[in-house]
Design an enzyme around this catalytic site. Structure first.
Site, mmCIF file in Angstrom:
data_model
loop_
_atom_site.group_PDB
_atom_site.id
_atom_site.type_symbol
_atom_site.label_atom_id
_atom_site.label_comp_id
_atom_site.label_asym_id
_atom_site.label_seq_id
_atom_site.Cartn_x
_atom_site.Cartn_y
_atom_site.Cartn_z
ATOM 1 N N ASN A 24 39.183 36.736 27.740
ATOM 2 C CA ASN A 24 39.395 38.127 27.330
ATOM 3 C C ASN A 24 40.813 38.404 26.816
ATOM 4 O O ASN A 24 41.080 39.478 26.282
ATOM 5 C CB ASN A 24 39.017 39.077 28.468
ATOM 6 C CG ASN A 24 37.518 39.096 28.680
ATOM 7 O OD1 ASN A 24 36.758 38.629 27.821
ATOM 8 N ND2 ASN A 24 37.063 39.616 29.817
ATOM 9 N N CYS A 117 24.635 46.378 25.972
ATOM 10 C CA CYS A 117 24.129 45.103 26.456
ATOM 11 C C CYS A 117 23.639 45.318 27.868
ATOM 12 O O CYS A 117 23.670 46.429 28.391
ATOM 13 C CB CYS A 117 25.188 44.013 26.361
ATOM 14 S SG CYS A 117 26.484 44.187 27.551
ATOM 15 N N ARG A 122 27.950 50.610 26.936
ATOM 16 C CA ARG A 122 29.141 50.145 26.229
ATOM 17 C C ARG A 122 29.422 50.859 24.896
ATOM 18 O O ARG A 122 29.448 50.231 23.827
ATOM 19 C CB ARG A 122 29.066 48.629 26.050
ATOM 20 C CG ARG A 122 28.741 47.931 27.350
ATOM 21 C CD ARG A 122 28.923 46.461 27.294
ATOM 22 N NE ARG A 122 30.317 46.066 27.368
ATOM 23 C CZ ARG A 122 30.721 44.812 27.358
ATOM 24 N NH1 ARG A 122 29.862 43.846 27.236
ATOM 25 N NH2 ARG A 122 31.990 44.530 27.448
ATOM 26 N N ARG A 399 29.255 31.431 27.151
ATOM 27 C CA ARG A 399 30.119 32.408 26.470
ATOM 28 C C ARG A 399 31.481 32.461 27.133
ATOM 29 O O ARG A 399 32.476 32.764 26.481
ATOM 30 C CB ARG A 399 29.507 33.812 26.557
ATOM 31 C CG ARG A 399 28.120 33.909 26.014
ATOM 32 C CD ARG A 399 27.691 35.332 26.039
ATOM 33 N NE ARG A 399 28.478 36.024 25.027
ATOM 34 C CZ ARG A 399 27.998 36.922 24.192
ATOM 35 N NH1 ARG A 399 26.745 37.265 24.263
ATOM 36 N NH2 ARG A 399 28.768 37.490 23.306
#
Ligand code: EPU
Length: 430
Positions: A24, A117, A122, A399
């Site tokens: 991130n 998601c 979001r 991911r």
């Protein structure tokens, strides 16, 4: 080809692993490389599918990219375009970070809006409201957001929302403000270490930023940014996940290169649960199993991270008594609870709060990962369960975790990655 993980529970995990670079932090920093025509060299970039998606998007925008060796990416965005289509954006929500970079570089952007998601709706309303506060003209039509920043100028931007401040929203405003004339003051800014790392990177590029890591960040616009070299910070969520792997197996795991200062709330709860935690300048060690039920409330940094909530729930399954988790960042991020129940867990979810009644016998089962952190939590629970667990939809795991099963195996886990077709008859999804 669909892949699954097969885990045989019951092994204690022991040993040392080196933490990877932060996903991130890497994603917005990769987007920010578009802010200059000059060459940028990034080190410690994790080897993840989300990183490869971002690289694909940057190439679409026009950047030239090479990877001379694992972990190092060289990016040069001499000439770029301002449009990003849906087929690229839909692969990864973090592609929203491009908005701030495109505005900062080209003073315009047109991008498909990423959808919600499984962890929650979001929205990106705060990102857009922030850009409007800087004088950008923002329009949303046919699933596209268009931003015209020709006449934008520094102002005060409030980044707080119903769930606290937004992480990638703050990143977007910082990036946009680096070249916006005048002073931008971001109030209720996200304080996450990943936002601080983005600022460190931008300052190396010539940006004028102060206050990062506090709720008020100031950005004074400059004419242009230049190339630089940067080392991405360690991934605090990956580190926390391996520490849970040690504790959940009553083992002894040391994560080298981890920054304990980035994990204060998490380590505090680990200790409160009875796990032995030791920290040093560049390592964190967790040993022994948890023995006490604890209450967790996820919150923006420096609170307990939502990205370690699912893994901590797996750990709470071991403890006699009633533990609770209240999600204040994504109130419906409990998809993993139902899958953990299939392994024998007793969990009741009531709105944003889950109650875990621990010390029930856990047994292996075929389970389905719903998102990145849920997939890690299911594998962690499988390490502590009796028998064999099959975790499906492993692409979620890839991911955000670099070679997860290899790294767990190095600590002593019995885990392997197999084609979905290898699952026992009747287990695999269609
Ligand atoms: N929110 C709004 N409006 C907005 C933006 C956010 O209401 O315009 C709400 C969200 O719906 C959510 C809360 O605010 O309830 C926090 O969302 P935030 O914007 O902070 O999340 P994000 O920036 O999209 C990053 C991480 C997530 C992590 C969250 C919270 C990246 C690329 N993603 O997402 O990471 O969960 O912050 O810490 O940095 C993960 O790695 O598994 C992951 C999901």
């Amino acid at each position: 080809m669909l892949q699954v993980a097969r885990i045989q529970g019951g092994r204690k995990l022991q040993g040392t692993i080196h933490v990877a670079g932060s996903k991130n932090a890497a994603l917005p920093i990769l987007a920010a490389t578009l802010l200059t025509t000059e060459k940028v060299v990034l080190h410690n970039v994790p080897d993840l599918s989300d990183v490869r998606f971002m690289v694909e998007i940057l190439q679409h925008q026009g950047a030239e990219i090479s990877q001379p060796k694992k972990g190092i990416w060289i990016i040069q965005a001499r000439k770029i375009i301002h449009r990003t289509p849906y087929d690229l954006v839909r692969k990864m929500r973090a592609s929203v970070c491009l908005l701030g970079a495109l505005v900062g570089r080209l003073r315009q952007a047109e991008m498909a809006i990423p959808g919600g998601c499984v962890i929650g709706p979001r929205p990106i309303d705060l990102h857009l409201k922030g850009l409007e506060a800087l004088g950008c003209i923002v329009s949303v039509e046919n699933g596209l957001v268009t931003i015209d920043a020709q006449h934008s100028k520094g102002d005060t931007v409030f980044m707080g929302g119903p769930m606290g401040s937004t992480v990638t929203g703050t990143a977007n405003i910082i990036m946009a403000a680096t070249t916006t004339p005048g002073m931008t003051t971001i109030e209720s800014a996200a304080q996450e270490p990943e936002v601080v790392d983005l600022c460190t990177f931008l300052i190396k590029m010539g940006a004028k930023i102060s206050g990062q890591g506090t709720p008020t960040i100031k950005v004074e616009g400059v004419d242009s940014l230049h190339g630089c070299e940067h080392f991405i910070i360690p991934d605090r969520i990956e580190a926390g996940t391996y520490l849970v792997a040690g504790a959940i197996t009553d083992g002894d795991v040391t994560v080298k290169g981890a920054n304990a200062n980035h994990l204060t709330a998490f380590l505090d709860k680990l200790r409160e649960a009875g796990v032995q935690v030791e920290t040093g300048a560049d390592y964190i060690r967790a040993h022994g199993r948890p023995s006490r039920a604890v209450e967790i409330v996820t919150e923006p940094y420096p609170g307990f991270p939502t990205d370690l909530q699912a893994q901590f729930m797996a750990l709470q399954l071991l403890v006699d008594g009633r533990s609770t988790i209240t999600e204040k960042v994504y109130p419906s991020r409990f998809m993993h609870a139902a899958e953990l129940q299939r392994m024998g867990a007793e969990i009741s979810v009531d709105g944003p709060t889950a109650a875990v009644y621990g010390d029930r016998p856990l047994s292996g089962a075929p389970v389905m990962a719903s998102d990145l952190r849920a997939s890690a939590a299911l594998i962690l629970a499988a390490l502590a369960a009796k028998g064999e667990t099959w975790v499906q939809r492993l692409y979620h795991l890839d991911r955000g975790y670099e070679h997860f099963e290899e790294r767990l195996r190095a600590l002593g886990a019995d885990i392997e990655r197999l084609p979905a077709a290898a699952m026992p008859k009747g287990f695999a999804e269609d």
